[in-house]
Design an enzyme around this catalytic site. Structure first.
Site, PDB file in Angstrom:
ATOM      1  N   HIS A 157      74.925  48.139  44.834  1.00  0.00           N
ATOM      2  CA  HIS A 157      75.149  48.798  43.525  1.00  0.00           C
ATOM      3  C   HIS A 157      74.327  50.074  43.315  1.00  0.00           C
ATOM      4  O   HIS A 157      73.297  50.076  42.673  1.00  0.00           O
ATOM      5  CB  HIS A 157      75.031  47.852  42.327  1.00  0.00           C
ATOM      6  CG  HIS A 157      73.969  46.790  42.382  1.00  0.00           C
ATOM      7  ND1 HIS A 157      72.642  47.071  42.549  1.00  0.00           N
ATOM      8  CD2 HIS A 157      74.059  45.442  42.279  1.00  0.00           C
ATOM      9  CE1 HIS A 157      71.956  45.931  42.528  1.00  0.00           C
ATOM     10  NE2 HIS A 157      72.797  44.938  42.385  1.00  0.00           N
ATOM     11  N   ALA A 163      72.122  42.513  33.512  1.00  0.00           N
ATOM     12  CA  ALA A 163      72.194  41.515  34.587  1.00  0.00           C
ATOM     13  C   ALA A 163      73.643  41.277  34.969  1.00  0.00           C
ATOM     14  O   ALA A 163      74.249  40.288  34.599  1.00  0.00           O
ATOM     15  CB  ALA A 163      71.524  40.217  34.152  1.00  0.00           C
ATOM     16  N   GLY A 164      74.207  42.210  35.706  1.00  0.00           N
ATOM     17  CA  GLY A 164      75.573  42.032  36.194  1.00  0.00           C
ATOM     18  C   GLY A 164      76.608  42.316  35.123  1.00  0.00           C
ATOM     19  O   GLY A 164      76.297  42.852  34.056  1.00  0.00           O
ATOM     20  N   HIS A 202      67.725  46.461  45.580  1.00  0.00           N
ATOM     21  CA  HIS A 202      66.515  45.962  44.929  1.00  0.00           C
ATOM     22  C   HIS A 202      65.329  46.358  45.794  1.00  0.00           C
ATOM     23  O   HIS A 202      64.509  45.528  46.199  1.00  0.00           O
ATOM     24  CB  HIS A 202      66.589  44.442  44.727  1.00  0.00           C
ATOM     25  CG  HIS A 202      67.783  44.019  43.917  1.00  0.00           C
ATOM     26  ND1 HIS A 202      67.779  44.028  42.542  1.00  0.00           N
ATOM     27  CD2 HIS A 202      69.021  43.630  44.281  1.00  0.00           C
ATOM     28  CE1 HIS A 202      68.970  43.632  42.092  1.00  0.00           C
ATOM     29  NE2 HIS A 202      69.739  43.395  43.135  1.00  0.00           N
ATOM     30  N   ASP A 230      80.131  42.710  40.615  1.00  0.00           N
ATOM     31  CA  ASP A 230      78.816  42.104  40.366  1.00  0.00           C
ATOM     32  C   ASP A 230      78.939  41.111  39.196  1.00  0.00           C
ATOM     33  O   ASP A 230      78.045  41.008  38.358  1.00  0.00           O
ATOM     34  CB  ASP A 230      77.766  43.182  40.057  1.00  0.00           C
ATOM     35  CG  ASP A 230      76.336  42.693  40.247  1.00  0.00           C
ATOM     36  OD1 ASP A 230      76.142  41.606  40.825  1.00  0.00           O
ATOM     37  OD2 ASP A 230      75.402  43.384  39.790  1.00  0.00           O
ATOM     38  N   ARG A 249      61.754  66.784  42.336  1.00  0.00           N
ATOM     39  CA  ARG A 249      62.351  65.473  42.311  1.00  0.00           C
ATOM     40  C   ARG A 249      62.171  64.806  43.660  1.00  0.00           C
ATOM     41  O   ARG A 249      62.496  65.386  44.693  1.00  0.00           O
ATOM     42  CB  ARG A 249      63.849  65.689  42.033  1.00  0.00           C
ATOM     43  CG  ARG A 249      64.608  64.489  41.654  1.00  0.00           C
ATOM     44  CD  ARG A 249      66.091  64.895  41.637  1.00  0.00           C
ATOM     45  NE  ARG A 249      66.878  63.677  41.629  1.00  0.00           N
ATOM     46  CZ  ARG A 249      67.375  63.138  40.531  1.00  0.00           C
ATOM     47  NH1 ARG A 249      67.224  63.742  39.373  1.00  0.00           N
ATOM     48  NH2 ARG A 249      68.053  62.016  40.585  1.00  0.00           N
ATOM     49  N   ALA A 301      69.010  49.199  40.112  1.00  0.00           N
ATOM     50  CA  ALA A 301      67.936  48.449  40.788  1.00  0.00           C
ATOM     51  C   ALA A 301      67.712  48.964  42.205  1.00  0.00           C
ATOM     52  O   ALA A 301      67.390  48.222  43.109  1.00  0.00           O
ATOM     53  CB  ALA A 301      68.245  46.954  40.807  1.00  0.00           C
ATOM     54  N   GLU A 339      72.645  38.013  48.262  1.00  0.00           N
ATOM     55  CA  GLU A 339      71.913  39.120  47.622  1.00  0.00           C
ATOM     56  C   GLU A 339      70.477  38.652  47.438  1.00  0.00           C
ATOM     57  O   GLU A 339      70.107  38.113  46.418  1.00  0.00           O
ATOM     58  CB  GLU A 339      72.545  39.504  46.275  1.00  0.00           C
ATOM     59  CG  GLU A 339      71.899  40.760  45.683  1.00  0.00           C
ATOM     60  CD  GLU A 339      72.506  41.200  44.362  1.00  0.00           C
ATOM     61  OE1 GLU A 339      73.355  40.480  43.811  1.00  0.00           O
ATOM     62  OE2 GLU A 339      72.124  42.280  43.879  1.00  0.00           O
ATOM     63  N   VAL A 389      59.938  37.422  53.532  1.00  0.00           N
ATOM     64  CA  VAL A 389      60.865  37.133  54.619  1.00  0.00           C
ATOM     65  C   VAL A 389      60.342  35.922  55.383  1.00  0.00           C
ATOM     66  O   VAL A 389      59.197  35.902  55.813  1.00  0.00           O
ATOM     67  CB  VAL A 389      60.975  38.352  55.566  1.00  0.00           C
ATOM     68  CG1 VAL A 389      61.972  38.076  56.676  1.00  0.00           C
ATOM     69  CG2 VAL A 389      61.373  39.598  54.783  1.00  0.00           C
TER      70      VAL A 389
HETATM   71 ZN   LIG Z   1      74.557  41.278  42.254  1.00  0.00          ZN
END
Ligand SMILES: [Zn+2]
Length: 391
Positions: free
Chosen positions: A219, A310-311, A198, A286, A237, A223, A134, A152
């Site tokens: 997820h 956070a998870g 993300h 997660d 929207r 994020a 991830e 990258v």
């Molecule tokens: Zn995660």
């Protein structure tokens, strides 16, 4: 018949990918499902060892493709302990998942540790089905400020491909970053399923990578970009990553169904389920290291030291229970989302993910409340709870 191991599980409701079979029997020969069906139809050989499901559900073991830790450890530091902690909760295939907080050196070391564990003779290591990266090539706006998210870097990803190759099953990235095209094109050679996460990529940027193996929305609604505000035309929207994921038929949507509906509000879960359907939602945990430890009745979400989400502390049994409760999902559909769909996206569905002839007898026996009663790997019971089963 010497040397053949025969097991029959009876007195249970079988959950197949297409329906329920009441008063079902599952036959297992040398670790593989050799037949299943209604008790009246299945002939149980006299020499078979009988396992009584006690009226509970017989289902495929869970497949968790996005899980960072459990049992008090990080997945890349102590993969075996991590896998065992989730196995007890019915997860029979798992991807140790790096976060975007590890340095290049930590990732390198972690990959070596996971691969050594997978190649070892430790009990039940076959639960570790590969690796999920991830990051680290995600959008800084959607990660913790302090983390070593980096541009990258071909030198770095070449090294990771060299090291792990096809053992990397999933790689989460932000498609909008410079250099992703070359990265994805090369990753496609290792059959990696890419996941958009993300990120604030446009739908066009996301769809362009689908032919290269972008198959997952990381997820969903967490994020995953924000609706730009104000929008181009007042009172309207904008569309972002989530909408693109919801619309494209070849992209699976990961969801984290925690008990309080914090990661995904119950209404949003229903919307995702309604839009994607039972064939395109993947339930994930997660999870962080505190998952699978006895937390008493504390919340199943995890917050970092800055008070940010956070998870989770979820295990798959609880995630499944929450999904059923929040989105009114039935047994057959929920096991597609927790077992078959994740097995498909990592291309292991010819071996695992559903109760079908010829697949591994990786099974979980659960009661009406999704409490795990027994866990089986290749037909062997590897975990069972003490209390007498439901009847
Ligand atoms: Zn995660």
């Amino acid at each position: 018949m010497k040397g053949i191991s025969l097991i029959a599980i009876n007195h249970g409701t079988i959950i197949t990918a297409n329906g329920l079979i009441q008063d079902g029997v599952v036959l297992i020969e040398n670790g593989l499902i050799s037949d299943y069906g209604e008790a009246s139809r299945i002939e149980v050989p006299g020499e078979a060892e009988i396992i009584d499901a006690g009226g509970a559900y017989i289902a495929p073991g869970f497949v968790d493709i996005h899980c960072h830790g459990g049992g008090g450890v990080w997945s890349w530091e102590q993969p075996h302990e991590f896998a065992l902690a989730h196995l007890k909760h019915g997860t029979t295939a798992i991807l140790p998942t790096f976060t975007y907080n590890e340095s290049r050196e930590q990732v390198r070391r972690g990959i070596r540790t996971i691969m050594e564990t997978m190649d070892s003779q430790l009990p039940y290591v076959e639960v570790i089905a590969g690796i999920h990266m991830e990051g680290p090539y995600i959008n800084k706006k959607y990660g913790a400020v302090t983390s070593p998210i980096r541009p990258v870097n071909p030198e770095e990803y070449h090294e990771i491909f060299q090291l792990a190759g096809e053992r990397i099953k999933v790689w989460t990235l932000a498609p909008e970053l410079d250099g992703q095209e070359a990265f994805i094109a090369e990753g496609a050679r290792y059959n990696i399923s890419f996941s958009v996460g993300h990120s604030e990529a446009t739908a066009e940027q996301i769809f362009r990578y689908v032919p290269f193996g972008l198959r997952i929305g990381c997820h969903c609604t967490n994020a995953s970009g924000t609706t730009p505000s104000p929008s181009r035309y007042g009172g309207t929207r904008e569309v972002g990553v989530d909408e693109a994921v919801l619309v494209h038929d070849d992209i699976f949507a990961e969801v984290i169904p925690d008990r309080e509906g914090i990661h995904v509000r119950p209404l949003m879960l229903k919307l995702i389920y309604k839009t994607k359907g039972a064939d395109r939602v993947i339930i994930i945990t997660d999870a962080m290291p505190s998952a699978g430890e006895d937390n008493g009745d504390v919340s199943d979400v995890n917050w970092n030291h800055l008070g940010q989400l956070a998870g989770s502390r979820l295990t798959m049994d609880e995630a499944v229970r929450n999904m059923m409760r929040h989105a009114s999902v039935g047994w057959v559909e929920v096991f597609r989302m927790a077992s078959l769909n994740p097995a498909k996206v990592i291309q292991l569905d010819h071996r695992i993910g559903s109760i079908e002839k010829g697949k591994l007898a990786n099974l979980v026996i659960v009661d009406e409340e999704v409490n795990v009663k027994k866990v089986m790997l290749s037909g062997r019971i590897v975990h069972e709870t003490n209390e007498s089963s439901t009847r």
